[in-house]
Design an enzyme around this catalytic site. Structure first.
Site, mmCIF file in Angstrom:
data_model
loop_
_atom_site.group_PDB
_atom_site.id
_atom_site.type_symbol
_atom_site.label_atom_id
_atom_site.label_comp_id
_atom_site.label_asym_id
_atom_site.label_seq_id
_atom_site.Cartn_x
_atom_site.Cartn_y
_atom_site.Cartn_z
ATOM 1 N N ARG A 1 -1.545 10.600 10.915
ATOM 2 C CA ARG A 1 -2.282 9.392 11.277
ATOM 3 C C ARG A 1 -3.563 9.780 12.014
ATOM 4 O O ARG A 1 -3.565 10.632 12.905
ATOM 5 C CB ARG A 1 -1.408 8.519 12.193
ATOM 6 C CG ARG A 1 -1.981 7.141 12.563
ATOM 7 C CD ARG A 1 -1.651 6.126 11.520
ATOM 8 N NE ARG A 1 -2.066 4.773 11.903
ATOM 9 C CZ ARG A 1 -1.225 3.821 12.332
ATOM 10 N NH1 ARG A 1 0.068 4.088 12.463
ATOM 11 N NH2 ARG A 1 -1.665 2.617 12.603
ATOM 12 N N ARG B 1 4.707 -3.245 17.399
ATOM 13 C CA ARG B 1 5.493 -3.160 16.181
ATOM 14 C C ARG B 1 6.117 -4.517 15.934
ATOM 15 O O ARG B 1 6.724 -5.104 16.813
ATOM 16 C CB ARG B 1 6.587 -2.100 16.336
ATOM 17 C CG ARG B 1 7.444 -1.898 15.122
ATOM 18 C CD ARG B 1 8.537 -0.872 15.389
ATOM 19 N NE ARG B 1 7.965 0.444 15.619
ATOM 20 C CZ ARG B 1 8.034 1.087 16.769
ATOM 21 N NH1 ARG B 1 8.629 0.526 17.803
ATOM 22 N NH2 ARG B 1 7.502 2.276 16.918
ATOM 23 N N LYS C 1 7.425 -0.923 6.514
ATOM 24 C CA LYS C 1 7.428 0.274 5.658
ATOM 25 C C LYS C 1 8.725 0.341 4.857
ATOM 26 O O LYS C 1 9.786 -0.095 5.323
ATOM 27 C CB LYS C 1 7.246 1.544 6.488
ATOM 28 C CG LYS C 1 8.365 1.818 7.478
ATOM 29 C CD LYS C 1 8.108 3.090 8.269
ATOM 30 C CE LYS C 1 9.224 3.336 9.278
ATOM 31 N NZ LYS C 1 9.020 4.561 10.053
ATOM 32 N N LYS D 1 2.451 4.571 1.126
ATOM 33 C CA LYS D 1 2.692 5.208 2.419
ATOM 34 C C LYS D 1 2.563 6.713 2.221
ATOM 35 O O LYS D 1 3.408 7.344 1.593
ATOM 36 C CB LYS D 1 4.069 4.867 2.980
ATOM 37 C CG LYS D 1 4.236 5.391 4.403
ATOM 38 C CD LYS D 1 5.575 5.080 4.982
ATOM 39 C CE LYS D 1 5.565 5.410 6.482
ATOM 40 N NZ LYS D 1 5.036 6.743 6.800
ATOM 41 N N ARG E 1 -2.540 9.943 16.389
ATOM 42 C CA ARG E 1 -1.786 8.735 16.743
ATOM 43 C C ARG E 1 -1.387 8.742 18.222
ATOM 44 O O ARG E 1 -1.075 7.697 18.784
ATOM 45 C CB ARG E 1 -0.545 8.591 15.856
ATOM 46 C CG ARG E 1 0.567 9.559 16.143
ATOM 47 C CD ARG E 1 1.644 9.555 15.078
ATOM 48 N NE ARG E 1 2.084 8.237 14.690
ATOM 49 C CZ ARG E 1 2.967 7.505 15.346
ATOM 50 N NH1 ARG E 1 3.467 7.979 16.478
ATOM 51 N NH2 ARG E 1 3.347 6.338 14.901
ATOM 52 N N GLU F 1 0.820 -1.201 0.000
ATOM 53 C CA GLU F 1 0.000 0.000 0.000
ATOM 54 C C GLU F 1 0.857 1.256 0.000
ATOM 55 O O GLU F 1 1.946 1.283 0.588
ATOM 56 C CB GLU F 1 -0.909 0.006 1.227
ATOM 57 C CG GLU F 1 -1.807 -1.213 1.322
ATOM 58 C CD GLU F 1 -2.541 -1.334 2.649
ATOM 59 O OE1 GLU F 1 -3.296 -2.309 2.809
ATOM 60 O OE2 GLU F 1 -2.349 -0.462 3.523
ATOM 61 N N GLU G 1 -4.904 7.812 7.397
ATOM 62 C CA GLU G 1 -4.149 9.060 7.372
ATOM 63 C C GLU G 1 -5.031 10.139 6.759
ATOM 64 O O GLU G 1 -5.982 9.845 6.020
ATOM 65 C CB GLU G 1 -2.892 8.913 6.506
ATOM 66 C CG GLU G 1 -1.925 7.862 6.962
ATOM 67 C CD GLU G 1 -0.615 8.443 7.461
ATOM 68 O OE1 GLU G 1 -0.412 9.657 7.322
ATOM 69 O OE2 GLU G 1 0.189 7.673 7.995
#
Length: 522
Positions: free
Chosen positions: A216, A366, A372, A211, A231, A209, A260
């Site tokens: 966010r 994470r 990313k 970025k 975020r 996807e 986003e």
């Protein structure tokens, strides 16, 4: 419970590098805390009082001249009442109210207690009592499964309440903490890879996807009631009415969306990040429109989706918000992933995020499920100080001292200096930091203003190298400022452990290639 017990525990935690010893000390303390005191104790341990921002800065603290108490008598509830007074003071006379409350608190505190409280109020506590360690301590003290405690904390967004449930409630009550439409949850984060091929080799079949270089957002809707969070879980609904209206038109009653928002120009191309953040932080809409792009859906009409695989969540997202879904493709072919990455960059975006299609939504975590890929190697660091400039920068704060977060307490906790830079600072940024930093100064030395470690700045580097100049044993190579990150908290900054891992990625200084480590935040 007396405040002195918390102070002694924090000193013990700060005095050891052993994670096990830290957990043991904190667990022993938590077992002794009475139920009403649990949120108070947790807030003090992580230097985030339950009252939130206290409204008192370094100058207010420095003005206190009271002699310390000879014996420890302050209880946690005494401290909590004092912090209530500080946080609630407003309007005419509030400065005097805060000064009196601080002076009274200082008079009742012993010297070690006042030093501790001063650092808590300023957010400078450097005890190594980090949230991850504290979560393990809560699990140990309550004899609950650590994964269950961590999940409850992530879904509730409230460490103090999680501790209360774990320590005083049943395992079923802890397991029952789940998604609530209207209550923000911690966002899932991404690891980092050097290329789309490397990422998809790790994930297998993935949704590749775009970025986006935006802000966010997490959007909650129940009927016509829409709430939008950053975020960092701040409620900014009133600032983004255009986004709220778009979500109200979607064919659902209840929904939680992750995505986003970014500002677009007249050709529907993304504006610079600074334009988005300026609009994002304003209390009025202005002339710049914000468009939401969603990449995940956590709940829809009574059904929680966080434990469903991404392929299922993508289907629901397409049904609910097809026109506002982040562009991308599902593939297990590295060539396709690389093509999408090239298309994203050509469209003016940052790169891509490669997401395993079988992955659940790990709130607040994470890992290797989301990766990313950005062509520019950057880290989010914290400003520790700034030096007064010379030449054409005379009268301006210029050269920045940069710190990385010590996640494990290996270097004493807090932030570890890793370098300096004045490169990349525009005239506008120089003016901004010259006005901003003296207001959060903690001390000044000839030529340098030392500040509270709460401003996050995105730094581009070519890599790291070994150095005896800084306590972390490394220094940044060719650091330059990209932008300030008002949307990130200091506890979300990159870690000294992440930066040091760059050395281990190759032999000697060969790691100074700018390749990012998987622990860099999204």
């Amino acid at each position: 419970m007396l405040l002195s017990e918390v102070v002694e525990t924090v000193q013990s935690v700060a005095g050891t590098r052993s994670r096990l010893a830290k957990v043991d000390a904190l667990a022993a303390l938590l077992k002794r805390v009475h139920e009403p005191e649990i949120p108070i104790a947790i807030g003090l341990l992580v230097a985030t009082p339950r009252q939130g921002r206290i409204g008192t800065g370094w100058r207010g603290i420095a003005a206190v001249t009271a002699d310390p108490a000879a014996a420890a008598t302050l209880s946690l509830e005494d401290v909590d009442r004092a912090l209530d007074t500080l946080a609630s003071a407003a309007g005419a006379g509030s400065v005097a109210v805060r000064a009196d409350a601080l002076a009274e608190l200082a008079r009742r505190a012993t010297a070690p207690e006042w030093d501790f409280l001063r650092r808590v109020i300023l957010g400078e506590l450097r005890a190594g009592a980090l949230e991850g360690v504290l979560l393990d301590a809560i699990a140990r003290a309550s004899d609950r499964d650590a994964a269950l405690v961590r999940r409850a904390a992530m879904l509730s967004g409230d460490l103090g309440e999680t501790a209360r449930i774990a320590l005083t409630g049943s395992a079923e009550a802890l397991a029952g903490v789940g998604l609530v439409v209207g209550r923000a949850v911690l966002p899932m984060l991404a690891a980092t890879a050097g290329s789309a091929t490397e990422a998809i080799t790790t994930t297998g079949e993935a949704s590749v996807e775009y970025k986006l270089d935006g802000a966010r957002i997490q959007v909650h809707r129940r009927g016509d009631d829409v709430r939008i969070f950053t975020r960092t879980l701040a409620d900014i609904t009133h600032r983004v009415p255009d986004v709220a209206e778009i979500v109200r038109r979607m064919p659902v009653h209840d929904v939680i969306l992750d995505g986003e928002t970014l500002a677009l120009d007249e050709n529907d191309a993304p504006r610079p990040f600074q334009d988005t953040m300026a609009r994002f932080g304003a209390d009025h809409a202005g002339d710049v429109a914000l468009r939401p792009w969603f990449f995940d859906i956590l709940h829809v009409d009574g059904r929680d989706l966080i434990d469903e695989p991404l392929r299922v969540r993508r289907e629901e997202l397409g049904r609910v918000a097809a026109a506002y879904r982040v562009p991308g493709e599902v593939t297990n072919d590295p060539a396709v992933a690389e093509r999408v990455a090239v298309e994203a960059l050509a469209a003016g975006h940052e790169g891509v995020v490669v997401k395993a299609t079988d992955s659940s939504y790990a709130a607040g975590r994470r890992g290797a499920s989301w990766i990313k890929v950005k062509p520019v190697h950057t880290f989010d660091l914290v400003v520790l100080a700034a030096e007064w400039g010379y030449g054409r920068r005379t009268g301006l704060l210029s050269n920045l001292h940069l710190g990385a977060r010590d996640e494990t307490g290996e270097f004493g906790g807090g932030f570890v200096m890793v370098g300096k830079t004045f490169k990349g600072l525009t005239d506008a940024l120089l003016a901004w930091q010259t006005e901003r930093f003296p207001r959060i100064a903690v001390r000044e030395t000839p030529g340098t203003v030392w500040v509270e470690p709460r401003v996050v700045v995105e730094i581009a580097i070519d890599g790291v190298q070994r150095s005896t100049r800084y306590p972390g044993g490394i220094a940044l190579r060719f650091a330059r400022v990209k932008r300030y990150r008002d949307d990130k908290r200091p506890d979300e900054a990159d870690t000294i452990q992440t930066l040091r891992a760059l050395l281990r990625a190759g032999s000697g200084d060969a790691a100074a290639t700018g390749r990012s480590h998987p622990d860099s935040p999204a």
